[in-house]
Motif scaffolding. Sequence first.
Motif, PDB file in Angstrom:
ATOM      1  N   ILE A  83       0.823  -1.206   0.000  1.00  0.00           N
ATOM      2  CA  ILE A  83       0.000   0.000   0.000  1.00  0.00           C
ATOM      3  C   ILE A  83       0.864   1.267   0.000  1.00  0.00           C
ATOM      4  O   ILE A  83       0.417   2.334  -0.396  1.00  0.00           O
ATOM      5  CB  ILE A  83      -0.991   0.002   1.187  1.00  0.00           C
ATOM      6  N   SER A  84       2.127   1.140   0.425  1.00  0.00           N
ATOM      7  CA  SER A  84       3.031   2.291   0.503  1.00  0.00           C
ATOM      8  C   SER A  84       3.863   2.503  -0.759  1.00  0.00           C
ATOM      9  O   SER A  84       4.598   3.475  -0.852  1.00  0.00           O
ATOM     10  CB  SER A  84       3.962   2.147   1.711  1.00  0.00           C
ATOM     11  N   ILE A  85       3.775   1.585  -1.727  1.00  0.00           N
ATOM     12  CA  ILE A  85       4.534   1.737  -2.971  1.00  0.00           C
ATOM     13  C   ILE A  85       3.859   2.801  -3.826  1.00  0.00           C
ATOM     14  O   ILE A  85       2.700   2.663  -4.204  1.00  0.00           O
ATOM     15  CB  ILE A  85       4.633   0.418  -3.753  1.00  0.00           C
ATOM     16  N   ARG A  86       4.586   3.871  -4.107  1.00  0.00           N
ATOM     17  CA  ARG A  86       4.053   4.964  -4.924  1.00  0.00           C
ATOM     18  C   ARG A  86       4.380   4.753  -6.399  1.00  0.00           C
ATOM     19  O   ARG A  86       3.574   4.990  -7.284  1.00  0.00           O
ATOM     20  CB  ARG A  86       4.627   6.303  -4.444  1.00  0.00           C
ATOM     21  N   GLU A  87       5.606   4.291  -6.658  1.00  0.00           N
ATOM     22  CA  GLU A  87       6.088   4.161  -8.036  1.00  0.00           C
ATOM     23  C   GLU A  87       7.288   3.219  -8.033  1.00  0.00           C
ATOM     24  O   GLU A  87       7.969   3.074  -7.031  1.00  0.00           O
ATOM     25  CB  GLU A  87       6.504   5.548  -8.525  1.00  0.00           C
ATOM     26  N   THR A  88       7.523   2.577  -9.178  1.00  0.00           N
ATOM     27  CA  THR A  88       8.726   1.758  -9.321  1.00  0.00           C
ATOM     28  C   THR A  88       9.522   2.235 -10.527  1.00  0.00           C
ATOM     29  O   THR A  88       8.965   2.824 -11.458  1.00  0.00           O
ATOM     30  CB  THR A  88       8.387   0.260  -9.516  1.00  0.00           C
ATOM     31  N   MET A  99       8.513   5.064  -2.259  1.00  0.00           N
ATOM     32  CA  MET A  99       7.444   4.862  -1.294  1.00  0.00           C
ATOM     33  C   MET A  99       6.738   6.177  -0.963  1.00  0.00           C
ATOM     34  O   MET A  99       7.323   7.256  -1.104  1.00  0.00           O
ATOM     35  CB  MET A  99       8.011   4.243  -0.010  1.00  0.00           C
ATOM     36  N   VAL A 100       5.500   6.061  -0.511  1.00  0.00           N
ATOM     37  CA  VAL A 100       4.779   7.214   0.007  1.00  0.00           C
ATOM     38  C   VAL A 100       5.621   7.769   1.159  1.00  0.00           C
ATOM     39  O   VAL A 100       6.117   7.016   1.988  1.00  0.00           O
ATOM     40  CB  VAL A 100       3.377   6.799   0.497  1.00  0.00           C
ATOM     41  N   GLY A 160       8.457   9.423   0.564  1.00  0.00           N
ATOM     42  CA  GLY A 160       9.745   9.760  -0.017  1.00  0.00           C
ATOM     43  C   GLY A 160      10.860   8.742   0.133  1.00  0.00           C
ATOM     44  O   GLY A 160      11.913   8.884  -0.478  1.00  0.00           O
ATOM     45  N   LYS A 161      10.679   7.702   0.927  1.00  0.00           N
ATOM     46  CA  LYS A 161      11.730   6.698   1.087  1.00  0.00           C
ATOM     47  C   LYS A 161      11.876   5.903  -0.210  1.00  0.00           C
ATOM     48  O   LYS A 161      10.901   5.678  -0.926  1.00  0.00           O
ATOM     49  CB  LYS A 161      11.368   5.764   2.240  1.00  0.00           C
ATOM     50  N   VAL A 162      13.099   5.482  -0.512  1.00  0.00           N
ATOM     51  CA  VAL A 162      13.365   4.668  -1.700  1.00  0.00           C
ATOM     52  C   VAL A 162      14.030   3.373  -1.253  1.00  0.00           C
ATOM     53  O   VAL A 162      14.976   3.387  -0.464  1.00  0.00           O
ATOM     54  CB  VAL A 162      14.292   5.398  -2.705  1.00  0.00           C
ATOM     55  N   TYR A 163      13.512   2.255  -1.765  1.00  0.00           N
ATOM     56  CA  TYR A 163      14.124   0.947  -1.523  1.00  0.00           C
ATOM     57  C   TYR A 163      14.659   0.425  -2.841  1.00  0.00           C
ATOM     58  O   TYR A 163      13.950   0.416  -3.841  1.00  0.00           O
ATOM     59  CB  TYR A 163      13.099  -0.057  -0.984  1.00  0.00           C
ATOM     60  N   ARG A 164      15.900  -0.023  -2.829  1.00  0.00           N
ATOM     61  CA  ARG A 164      16.497  -0.647  -4.019  1.00  0.00           C
ATOM     62  C   ARG A 164      16.482  -2.152  -3.804  1.00  0.00           C
ATOM     63  O   ARG A 164      16.950  -2.653  -2.790  1.00  0.00           O
ATOM     64  CB  ARG A 164      17.916  -0.153  -4.250  1.00  0.00           C
TER      65      ARG A 164
END
Length: 127
Positions: free
Chosen positions: A41-46, A58-59, A61-65
Amino acid sequence: MRMILTALAIAAVAAPGGARDRSQIPEAIAAGKPENCIRTISIRETHVRSDSVIDFDMVGGKVYRNTLPQACPELGFEEKFLYKTSIGQLCSVDTITVLHDGPGGAGPTCGLGVFQPVTLVKAPKHP
């Protein structure tokens, strides 16, 4: 007990010309400990960076690689994938399936790696 299966197709947005070559993957600095799961639910874009690297914005502003343990053929070219989960989280034990345009629609299925929080290094702008 009723289980709801969630299936989401993620169409990644890439920079013009794509970033399929590993040398074009934006540099990133680790910003914490790797996590095994992220909330869907927190994934904004890939952003599919290559056959083996996906950045999850992520919603908040966090980014996961996520660096896949094995390259996923056609992922960097197609730049879109599907995942299925029943728990509202995408985890390192889950798989993604590359999506194709046209008949058939599905390509290879590949395993995910851990989700490393990162800070993307901004490339200097050239005049």
